[in-house]
Design a protein around this motif. Structure first.
Motif, PDB file in Angstrom:
ATOM      1  N   GLY A   2       1.551  -6.784   2.838  1.00  0.00           N
ATOM      2  CA  GLY A   2       0.370  -6.628   3.677  1.00  0.00           C
ATOM      3  C   GLY A   2      -0.130  -5.203   3.623  1.00  0.00           C
ATOM      4  O   GLY A   2      -0.030  -4.531   2.603  1.00  0.00           O
ATOM      5  N   ARG A   3      -0.681  -4.748   4.738  1.00  0.00           N
ATOM      6  CA  ARG A   3      -1.264  -3.402   4.771  1.00  0.00           C
ATOM      7  C   ARG A   3      -0.222  -2.302   4.620  1.00  0.00           C
ATOM      8  O   ARG A   3      -0.547  -1.235   4.129  1.00  0.00           O
ATOM      9  N   THR A   8       0.963  -3.414  -3.120  1.00  0.00           N
ATOM     10  CA  THR A   8      -0.086  -4.422  -3.211  1.00  0.00           C
ATOM     11  C   THR A   8      -1.466  -3.775  -3.118  1.00  0.00           C
ATOM     12  O   THR A   8      -1.623  -2.639  -2.668  1.00  0.00           O
ATOM     13  N   LYS A   9      -2.485  -4.530  -3.540  1.00  0.00           N
ATOM     14  CA  LYS A   9      -3.866  -4.029  -3.507  1.00  0.00           C
ATOM     15  C   LYS A   9      -4.294  -3.723  -2.076  1.00  0.00           C
ATOM     16  O   LYS A   9      -4.898  -2.690  -1.810  1.00  0.00           O
ATOM     17  N   LYS A  10      -3.952  -4.614  -1.156  1.00  0.00           N
ATOM     18  CA  LYS A  10      -4.304  -4.433   0.257  1.00  0.00           C
ATOM     19  C   LYS A  10      -3.651  -3.178   0.826  1.00  0.00           C
ATOM     20  O   LYS A  10      -4.271  -2.438   1.595  1.00  0.00           O
ATOM     21  N   GLY A  11      -2.398  -2.948   0.453  1.00  0.00           N
ATOM     22  CA  GLY A  11      -1.682  -1.762   0.922  1.00  0.00           C
ATOM     23  C   GLY A  11      -2.280  -0.482   0.375  1.00  0.00           C
ATOM     24  O   GLY A  11      -2.332   0.543   1.063  1.00  0.00           O
ATOM     25  N   ILE A  13      -5.471  -0.044  -0.491  1.00  0.00           N
ATOM     26  CA  ILE A  13      -6.747   0.162   0.200  1.00  0.00           C
ATOM     27  C   ILE A  13      -6.496   0.769   1.578  1.00  0.00           C
ATOM     28  O   ILE A  13      -7.180   1.706   1.985  1.00  0.00           O
ATOM     29  N   PHE A  14      -5.493   0.253   2.298  1.00  0.00           N
ATOM     30  CA  PHE A  14      -5.168   0.740   3.639  1.00  0.00           C
ATOM     31  C   PHE A  14      -4.703   2.191   3.616  1.00  0.00           C
ATOM     32  O   PHE A  14      -5.076   2.988   4.478  1.00  0.00           O
ATOM     33  N   ARG A  22      -4.940  -1.053  -8.011  1.00  0.00           N
ATOM     34  CA  ARG A  22      -6.306  -0.766  -7.560  1.00  0.00           C
ATOM     35  C   ARG A  22      -6.792   0.484  -8.289  1.00  0.00           C
ATOM     36  O   ARG A  22      -6.646   1.605  -7.823  1.00  0.00           O
TER      37      ARG A  22
END
Length: 41
Positions: A2-3, A8-11, A13-14, A22
């Motif tokens: 997750g964040r 991960t991509k979401k992490g 971005i966060f 990313r």
């Protein structure tokens, strides 16, 4: 997953990070764009 997960991509971005998942915008394109918009003369 997750964040909080930097892998991960979401992490990414966060955490405001650019990595393998990313990828950031390439500098080559921005340099070419700046040269094209610059006035000649």
């Amino acid at each position: 997953m997750g964040r909080g997960d930097i892998k991960t991509k979401k992490g990414k971005i966060f955490s405001k990070s650019f990595g393998k998942v990313r990828s950031a915008k390439t500098r080559k394109n921005t340099a070419a764009k700046a040269a094209a918009t610059a006035p000649k003369g």
